[in-house]
Scaffold this motif. Structure first.
Motif, mmCIF file in Angstrom:
data_model
loop_
_atom_site.group_PDB
_atom_site.id
_atom_site.type_symbol
_atom_site.label_atom_id
_atom_site.label_comp_id
_atom_site.label_asym_id
_atom_site.label_seq_id
_atom_site.Cartn_x
_atom_site.Cartn_y
_atom_site.Cartn_z
ATOM 1 N N GLN A 1 0.832 -1.198 0.000
ATOM 2 C CA GLN A 1 0.000 0.000 0.000
ATOM 3 C C GLN A 1 0.871 1.254 0.000
ATOM 4 O O GLN A 1 0.646 2.178 -0.771
ATOM 5 C CB GLN A 1 -0.839 -0.006 1.271
ATOM 6 C CG GLN A 1 -2.294 0.187 1.009
ATOM 7 C CD GLN A 1 -3.064 0.049 2.309
ATOM 8 O OE1 GLN A 1 -2.522 0.242 3.405
ATOM 9 N NE2 GLN A 1 -4.316 -0.288 2.188
ATOM 10 N N TRP A 2 1.871 1.227 0.870
ATOM 11 C CA TRP A 2 2.740 2.383 0.948
ATOM 12 C C TRP A 2 3.551 2.558 -0.347
ATOM 13 O O TRP A 2 3.687 3.677 -0.866
ATOM 14 C CB TRP A 2 3.689 2.245 2.145
ATOM 15 C CG TRP A 2 4.845 3.183 2.047
ATOM 16 C CD1 TRP A 2 4.827 4.516 2.274
ATOM 17 C CD2 TRP A 2 6.171 2.847 1.637
ATOM 18 N NE1 TRP A 2 6.069 5.041 2.031
ATOM 19 C CE2 TRP A 2 6.913 4.045 1.644
ATOM 20 C CE3 TRP A 2 6.803 1.657 1.264
ATOM 21 C CZ2 TRP A 2 8.258 4.083 1.291
ATOM 22 C CZ3 TRP A 2 8.142 1.696 0.912
ATOM 23 C CH2 TRP A 2 8.853 2.895 0.932
ATOM 24 N N LEU A 3 4.063 1.433 -0.885
ATOM 25 C CA LEU A 3 4.877 1.495 -2.106
ATOM 26 C C LEU A 3 4.080 2.092 -3.259
ATOM 27 O O LEU A 3 4.575 2.926 -4.017
ATOM 28 C CB LEU A 3 5.338 0.100 -2.512
ATOM 29 C CG LEU A 3 6.648 -0.391 -1.922
ATOM 30 C CD1 LEU A 3 6.881 -1.831 -2.322
ATOM 31 C CD2 LEU A 3 7.813 0.478 -2.390
ATOM 32 N N GLU A 4 2.869 1.631 -3.390
ATOM 33 C CA GLU A 4 1.989 2.105 -4.449
ATOM 34 C C GLU A 4 1.954 3.634 -4.428
ATOM 35 O O GLU A 4 2.114 4.296 -5.453
ATOM 36 C CB GLU A 4 0.597 1.522 -4.178
ATOM 37 C CG GLU A 4 -0.498 2.005 -5.098
ATOM 38 C CD GLU A 4 -0.439 1.303 -6.442
ATOM 39 O OE1 GLU A 4 -0.115 0.095 -6.431
ATOM 40 O OE2 GLU A 4 -0.693 1.954 -7.470
ATOM 41 N N LYS A 5 1.787 4.165 -3.209
ATOM 42 C CA LYS A 5 1.662 5.607 -3.078
ATOM 43 C C LYS A 5 3.007 6.291 -3.323
ATOM 44 O O LYS A 5 3.105 7.249 -4.083
ATOM 45 C CB LYS A 5 1.158 5.934 -1.674
ATOM 46 C CG LYS A 5 0.651 7.349 -1.533
ATOM 47 C CD LYS A 5 -0.049 7.557 -0.203
ATOM 48 C CE LYS A 5 0.323 8.898 0.380
ATOM 49 N NZ LYS A 5 1.218 8.815 1.536
ATOM 50 N N SER A 6 4.042 5.762 -2.691
ATOM 51 C CA SER A 6 5.335 6.421 -2.783
ATOM 52 C C SER A 6 5.883 6.408 -4.202
ATOM 53 O O SER A 6 6.386 7.409 -4.696
ATOM 54 C CB SER A 6 6.325 5.750 -1.836
ATOM 55 O OG SER A 6 7.553 6.414 -1.890
ATOM 56 N N THR A 7 5.776 5.271 -4.874
ATOM 57 C CA THR A 7 6.344 5.206 -6.225
ATOM 58 C C THR A 7 5.533 6.018 -7.215
ATOM 59 O O THR A 7 6.058 6.459 -8.224
ATOM 60 C CB THR A 7 6.451 3.763 -6.747
ATOM 61 O OG1 THR A 7 5.184 3.151 -6.627
ATOM 62 C CG2 THR A 7 7.473 2.955 -5.983
ATOM 63 N N SER A 8 4.232 6.204 -6.939
ATOM 64 C CA SER A 8 3.454 6.953 -7.923
ATOM 65 C C SER A 8 3.556 8.454 -7.688
ATOM 66 O O SER A 8 3.429 9.231 -8.633
ATOM 67 C CB SER A 8 1.998 6.504 -7.933
ATOM 68 O OG SER A 8 1.435 6.691 -6.660
ATOM 69 N N TYR B 1 6.944 6.977 11.390
ATOM 70 C CA TYR B 1 8.248 7.289 10.827
ATOM 71 C C TYR B 1 8.124 7.921 9.443
ATOM 72 O O TYR B 1 7.176 7.677 8.707
ATOM 73 C CB TYR B 1 9.096 6.024 10.718
ATOM 74 C CG TYR B 1 9.773 5.683 12.022
ATOM 75 C CD1 TYR B 1 10.797 6.474 12.518
ATOM 76 C CD2 TYR B 1 9.360 4.581 12.766
ATOM 77 C CE1 TYR B 1 11.406 6.190 13.722
ATOM 78 C CE2 TYR B 1 9.971 4.271 13.972
ATOM 79 C CZ TYR B 1 10.994 5.080 14.448
ATOM 80 O OH TYR B 1 11.597 4.807 15.638
ATOM 81 N N THR B 2 9.114 8.723 9.092
ATOM 82 C CA THR B 2 9.212 9.283 7.755
ATOM 83 C C THR B 2 9.780 8.200 6.842
ATOM 84 O O THR B 2 10.879 7.706 7.090
ATOM 85 C CB THR B 2 10.171 10.494 7.761
ATOM 86 O OG1 THR B 2 9.751 11.395 8.776
ATOM 87 C CG2 THR B 2 10.188 11.185 6.416
ATOM 88 N N LEU B 3 9.020 7.822 5.828
ATOM 89 C CA LEU B 3 9.510 6.798 4.900
ATOM 90 C C LEU B 3 9.969 7.465 3.614
ATOM 91 O O LEU B 3 9.573 8.590 3.311
ATOM 92 C CB LEU B 3 8.394 5.798 4.591
ATOM 93 C CG LEU B 3 7.840 5.021 5.779
ATOM 94 C CD1 LEU B 3 6.703 4.121 5.334
ATOM 95 C CD2 LEU B 3 8.934 4.192 6.423
ATOM 96 N N VAL B 4 10.773 6.736 2.859
ATOM 97 C CA VAL B 4 11.363 7.348 1.663
ATOM 98 C C VAL B 4 10.283 7.765 0.655
ATOM 99 O O VAL B 4 9.351 7.014 0.372
ATOM 100 C CB VAL B 4 12.410 6.401 1.027
ATOM 101 C CG1 VAL B 4 11.797 5.082 0.610
ATOM 102 C CG2 VAL B 4 13.095 7.063 -0.155
ATOM 103 N N ASN B 5 10.411 8.996 0.141
ATOM 104 C CA ASN B 5 9.509 9.477 -0.897
ATOM 105 C C ASN B 5 10.127 9.358 -2.280
ATOM 106 O O ASN B 5 9.430 9.175 -3.261
ATOM 107 C CB ASN B 5 9.179 10.966 -0.681
ATOM 108 C CG ASN B 5 8.557 11.227 0.671
ATOM 109 O OD1 ASN B 5 9.239 11.499 1.638
ATOM 110 N ND2 ASN B 5 7.252 11.091 0.740
ATOM 111 N N HIS B 6 11.452 9.521 -2.337
ATOM 112 C CA HIS B 6 12.131 9.522 -3.639
ATOM 113 C C HIS B 6 13.353 8.623 -3.517
ATOM 114 O O HIS B 6 14.258 8.937 -2.752
ATOM 115 C CB HIS B 6 12.589 10.927 -4.021
ATOM 116 C CG HIS B 6 11.520 11.968 -3.860
ATOM 117 N ND1 HIS B 6 10.596 12.229 -4.836
ATOM 118 C CD2 HIS B 6 11.230 12.787 -2.826
ATOM 119 C CE1 HIS B 6 9.780 13.185 -4.410
ATOM 120 N NE2 HIS B 6 10.141 13.540 -3.195
ATOM 121 N N LEU B 7 13.350 7.534 -4.261
ATOM 122 C CA LEU B 7 14.479 6.626 -4.149
ATOM 123 C C LEU B 7 15.307 6.710 -5.431
ATOM 124 O O LEU B 7 14.836 6.353 -6.505
ATOM 125 C CB LEU B 7 13.962 5.205 -3.910
ATOM 126 C CG LEU B 7 14.960 4.277 -3.227
ATOM 127 C CD1 LEU B 7 14.235 3.131 -2.552
ATOM 128 C CD2 LEU B 7 15.959 3.746 -4.200
#
Lengths: 915, 173
Positions: A464-471, A576-582
């Motif tokens: 769920q988080w990945l979907e949001k972060s990568t998009s 926690y702050t998770l990565v937004n831009h990898l």
């Protein structure tokens, strides 16, 4: 049977002509473009034919084939070939041509777009020597191609060049009565305009610049220039921006500690933590710290509130081992190498806000806290692992520290993970007569309890988080792909504890004497390093609402940052702050081979300064070849070339000339500028390049953005060359004024360049501004918004002393460097014997020794992985040559490993020389 | 890519003598030198030619209707699938999934050349799908698995595990 067609659709021309020509009996129904006749297709497709069997045809060419076949005319190879050419080559070109002509009113482009397919058709008809495409009689190929070309070829307003054979053939087909009647039905005498509503509904062709039969090998520079030929409005807009001048209040300098601020863009940048035991090579530097440095320098110029942290990763087996070898404590080893790292990065001008380390109390505190939270929430599971333990050394043995007899082939020197003779993978506990490699005692099998992070249980949260972060964020393509494939292969619980001493202790009473596994521990280093920088670290790390996190790394580190570490943080449930831009780079090779410490191949961080080449030039070249999107290679010859052509002849030359003209012709004062159309045009072009630069940098396309800086100085050089201020200055009043304007504009472009260069070459950038005596506020003004190129050195401004910025790299110098770092013949001795290298020699030797075990560890891992791959292929009964290729890779890796471990690569040889 | 496909096709068809191919242009369009006439250009054209040479015209469809349907899917393969973007690939999978809901093969009830070339072309897309996505495109997955098990067809491509059999549930699967 029923045929569905729509008006104004050129494909319907094909089928209606074919229908009438073949006289097949069929109902025709006219529908709208949007009507979905074929249900399963996502876009409406017309024409469509409902066959007697109930199947549907939705390709115009297939319908024509069918109609012709029913009437007794089959398609041969030749005919197939024309139909295939029509859909793969002609149609994409026609679609573009019709878009230009019908939708964009640019009929003039049509000729260029269609030139190559029309030439091909003309040649083929000429060579064939027959009236029709496939022979003496009209065939389905003729009808299809004629109909496709009809909208263009029947319109006399296009000038398409000479295609005599095409013309003869086309007229002949067009004269067929069925064709004429189809034209009437579909286009109703309105010609191209009849197609407008159809064309509007066609999806834009992707990547329309460079597809299919078009001559797409144009010089890219050429086509770019054509792309932004400047309009009157753009010129005026650029001139207006120029006249605005500098903004009055530059942002205040940064004050530590930097904390997130309300109403600002708060950006936290991390670079992968380099392993302390390993002197970084150029690939490490460009992959992590240098890329992150450029981006955070840029962000500061943009006025974002940036914090850039990094540090050395210090725990783990390799450090313990190293300490044993050098007779020091692990802490002493870390202290020693942390200093080495620190000095390398400071030579490269990496502007960390804080460069810390993982062996601190904060690390223990935060890691244990995360551990307990994971434990409380039920994300840790227990399992037993069997391991060998040496009673004499009092420790569990990592696989590489056990030797014994191979259970498969009885080779006496098999290692704990793999047998070098038969190549089979071994579980260390299966070895017969195992021995501890350090003391040669026989270890015992002990089962040991370990804790595992339950990744499968966290999988849905993660996705769920990945979907949001990568998009929403800027993830590089490789980062997305690697993450995707990890998840696709299924997540398994991962062991987070180790039977070691040198690590963060596990606080759980049942797991005393154990430490956290480095992959769990190391990323927590980002948090603890920030905590060592400021007590208010949670404002960065527990603040996803206000903070954007950028992680920089090479691609091998992606899974730990995109899957494993986010799972730890998600499971801890502490906001926690998770990565937004990898942002992950590919690999940098060295002169087409790999960097290798054990073979002495490549340039390592501590040696760069001994080359005598300035740090800024190193930075420039590494960023110029940054492996962005694909692997790239460091090459000495190329570095010399880029230095000499881009830095010296292009950039340096322009800036120096601009400054020298002011000094020589105008007594060091910027002259009065009266902008003419030509100057405004240049301002617009430079402004456009600046905007591109900003757009790319915002997306962390660091290498691509650099090209736009160099474009600007190219435009500038050209501008000076055309206007020849050194001649005009000797002319009459108006010519002298012209020389003044050109010089003034040029020196202002030089000032802009210094700003754009600042993230890349901080020292050169500052030197340029010093030479021009430029106001500091120019740095902030020009990178605001989408980019504003303003006149920052106005008439009367006095500049400083101008001198050359770059030096030529001579061929002999480069040859010598290439030899020195080329590997093989004891490269390190030769390095330390060069005069300039004396102070760094000690570090370098240490680096070699430090390198080997690290290298061996990496290679051992690669061998294990390759072994797995081979076994998997064999299990799948893959093609024999595929297996052979992989096996030879495995052997090659093993040879390298043996070399790295200081052994004779021949597996039958006696004991290795190491220790 | 196209060349490996053609050589796999040759092997599947049981053609004794492998042909020599070259390519032309940036898109590497395959070219077959032909003793009897001018060279043949294009993947579909050459593939159809090979099928006829192997006397397996049944693979091109057994009636006028099915021959047209086969050609339509061959065209779909080279126009839609080749060089498709990430987004296109989703819509292609969606379309095929609906089409294959009530068709065993692309052209109905018989295995044809269209299945072969579509399989070769779609393989990279399928490899990249997650287990969940494969379940989402269940009909495509079923068709794909079926085709990859056609004897002697797969050749240059690795097999893809398509359907998940749940033997155990729980965390250590």
């Amino acid at each position: 049977m029923k045929l569905f067609v729509s008006e104004g659709n050129p494909h319907c021309l094909k089928v209606l002509a074919a229908l009438e020509l073949t006289a097949v009996k069929c109902d025709v129904q006219y529908v709208n473009h949007e009507d979905k006749v074929v249900q399963f297709l996502s876009h409406p497709a017309l024409p469509a034919l409902l066959l007697p069997s109930g199947q549907q045809l939705f390709s115009a060419n297939a319908i024509c084939r069918y109609l012709f076949e029913v009437s007794g005319q089959n398609c041969n190879d030749h005919c197939n070939q024309w139909l295939e050419w029509e859909v793969t080559v002609l149609q994409p070109a026609l679609l573009r041509a019709l878009r230009s002509a019908v939708l964009q009113g640019k009929g003039s482009d049509v000729s260029q777009i269609l030139q190559s397919p029309l030439n091909f058709l003309d040649q083929s008809l000429l060579k064939g020597g027959k009236p029709y495409l496939t022979g003496e009689a009209i065939s389905v190929a003729d009808v299809v191609l004629w109909a496709a070309l009809h909208p263009i070829l029947s319109d006399s307003s296009f000038t398409l060049g000479e295609h005599p054979s095409v013309k003869t053939w086309f007229d002949q087909v067009a004269a067929v009565h069925s064709c004429q009647s189809a034209v009437q039905k579909v286009l109703q005498g309105k010609g191209l305009q009849a197609m407008k509503s159809y064309m509007q509904r066609q999806p834009a062709p992707p990547n329309s610049q460079c597809r299919d039969a078009q001559p797409c090998n144009n010089n890219p520079a050429e086509s770019e220039e054509r792309q932004h030929s400047v309009s009157e409005e753009e010129c005026e807009a650029a001139a207006l921006t120029w006249s605005k001048g500098l903004s009055s209040c530059p942002p205040t300098d940064k004050q530590h500690p930097i904390l997130p601020q309300e109403g600002k863009r708060n950006v936290l940048v991390t670079s992968a933590l380099p392993y302390v035991n390993n002197v970084p090579h150029l690939g490490n530097i460009i992959g992590c710290v240098l890329s992150a440095d450029v981006f955070s320098r840029y962000g500061r110029l943009r006025g974002w509130n940036m914090l850039f942290v990094c540090g050395t990763d210090e725990y783990g087996t390799a450090t313990e081992n190293k300490a044993r070898e050098e007779g020091l404590t692990p802490q002493q080893i870390c202290d020693k190498y942390h200093a080495v790292h620190s000095s390398i990065y400071s030579w490269f001008q990496i502007d960390f806000d804080f460069f810390g380390r993982t062996t601190t109390e904060k690390q223990t505190e935060i890691a244990q806290n995360i551990f307990w939270r994971l434990h409380e929430h039920g994300y840790l599971v227990e399992d037993t692992v069997e391991q060998l333990r040496c009673e004499k050394c009092q420790r569990f043995l990592a696989d590489r520290f056990v030797e014994g007899t191979c259970p498969h082939c009885s080779y006496p020197e098999a290692r704990g993970d793999q047998c070098d003779k038969c190549g089979r993978l071994i579980n260390a506990v299966e070895l017969r007569d195992p021995q501890c490699k350090v003391c040669r005692q026989t270890p015992v099998i002990r089962s040991s309890k370990h804790l595992f992070l339950d990744l499968p249980k966290l999988e849905s949260q993660l996705e769920q988080w990945l979907e949001k972060s990568t998009s929403t964020g800027d993830w590089t393509t490789n980062a997305k792909q690697i993450t995707h494939s990890w998840i696709r292969d299924g997540l398994k619980p991962r062991c987070i504890t180790r039977d070691l001493h040198w690590g963060t202790p596990v606080p759980h009473p049942d797991f005393k004497e154990k430490v956290f596994y480095v992959w769990f521990d190391a990323p927590i280093g980002y948090l603890s390093i920030t905590a060592n920088y400021t007590n208010e670290w949670e404002k960065w790390w527990k603040n996803p609402q206000q903070v954007e996190l950028y992680n920089f790394m090479a691609k091998d580190n992606v899974p730990f940052h995109s899957v494993v570490f986010p799972c730890s943080l998600l499971g801890a449930q502490d906001n926690y702050t998770l990565v937004n831009h990898l942002v992950a780079t590919e690999y940098l090779n060295y002169e087409d081979t790999k960097f290798s410490k054990s073979r002495g191949v490549g340039v390592f961080g501590d040696m760069a300064k001994d080359t005598g080449i300035p740090s800024d030039v190193w930075r420039f070249y590494l960023l110029y070849v940054r492996p962005e999107g694909q692997d790239s290679a460091f090459s000495w010859a190329d570095m010399a070339m880029k230095n000499n052509s881009e830095l010296l002849n292009n950039l340096g030359n322009f800036i120096n000339r601009a400054g020298m003209f002011v000094t020589k012709f105008f007594e060091g004062c910027v002259p009065v500028m009266e902008l003419q159309r030509e100057d405004k045009e240049l301002l617009a072009v430079v402004g456009w390049e600046l905007q591109q630069y900003i757009q790319l940098m915002d997306k962390v396309k660091i290498r691509d953005a650099l090209k736009h800086i160099l474009n600007i100085s190219r435009h500038g050089n050209q501008y000076i060359q055309v206007n020849q201020p050194w001649k005009k200055i000797k002319g009459d009043e108006s010519e002298r004024q012209r020389a003044g304007t050109v010089t003034g504009v040029a020196v202002n472009i030089a000032c802009l360049l210094s700003v754009m260069l600042s993230p890349y070459m901080p020292l050169v950038s500052q030197t340029i501004r010093d030479q021009l005596n430029a106001p500091q506020s120019c740095v902030y003004t020009m990178l605001q918004g989408g980019g504003t190129f303003v006149c920052s050195l106005s008439a009367g401004h006095r500049i400083g002393t101008v001198s050359p910025l770059f030096q030529k790299l001579e061929a002999e110098q480069i040859e010598a460097l290439k030899k020195r770092f080329g590997g093989q013949q004891a490269p390190f001795q030769s390095t330390s014997s060069t005069p300039a290298a004396a102070p760094a020699a000690a570090i370098k030797v240490a680096a070699v020794e430090g390198g080997d075990s690290e290298k061996a560890e990496q290679l051992a891992k690669a061998v294990a992985e390759q072994g797995d791959k081979v076994r998997a292929l064999k299990a799948q009964k893959a093609e024999k040559d595929v297996i052979t290729a992989e096996v030879s890779k495995l052997l090659e890796l093993k040879t390298q490993l043996a070399v790295a471990e200081g052994k004779n690569p021949e597996p039958t040889s006696k004991k290795g020389k190491k220790k | 890519m196209a060349l490996r496909e053609l050589s796999s096709l040759e092997k599947y068809l049981g053609l004794k003598k492998p042909n020599k191919y070259s390519t032309q242009g940036d898109k590497k369009v395959p070219v077959l030198q032909n003793n009897q006439g001018p060279p043949l250009v294009g993947l579909i054209t050459i593939a159809c030619h090979l099928v006829k040479e192997a006397k397996r015209s049944d693979l091109l469809g057994e009636s006028a209707e099915s021959r047209a349907v086969v050609q339509q899917w061959l065209e779909y393969r080279v126009t839609r699938l080749d060089g498709c973007t990430k987004e296109d690939s989703k819509s292609i999978l969606k379309e095929l999934n609906i089409h294959l809901q009530d068709n065993v093969y692309l052209a109905g009830n018989h295995f044809t050349l269209a299945d072969t070339l579509m399989y070769y072309g779609i393989h990279p897309l399928i490899v990249d799908l997650t287990v969940q996505e494969k379940e989402q495109y269940l009909n495509v997955a079923r068709w794909f698995d079926h085709i990859q098990h056609v004897p002697r067809l797969r050749h240059h491509l690795p097999p893809v595990a398509v359907l998940r059999n749940r033997i155990y549930t729980g965390r250590h699967h």
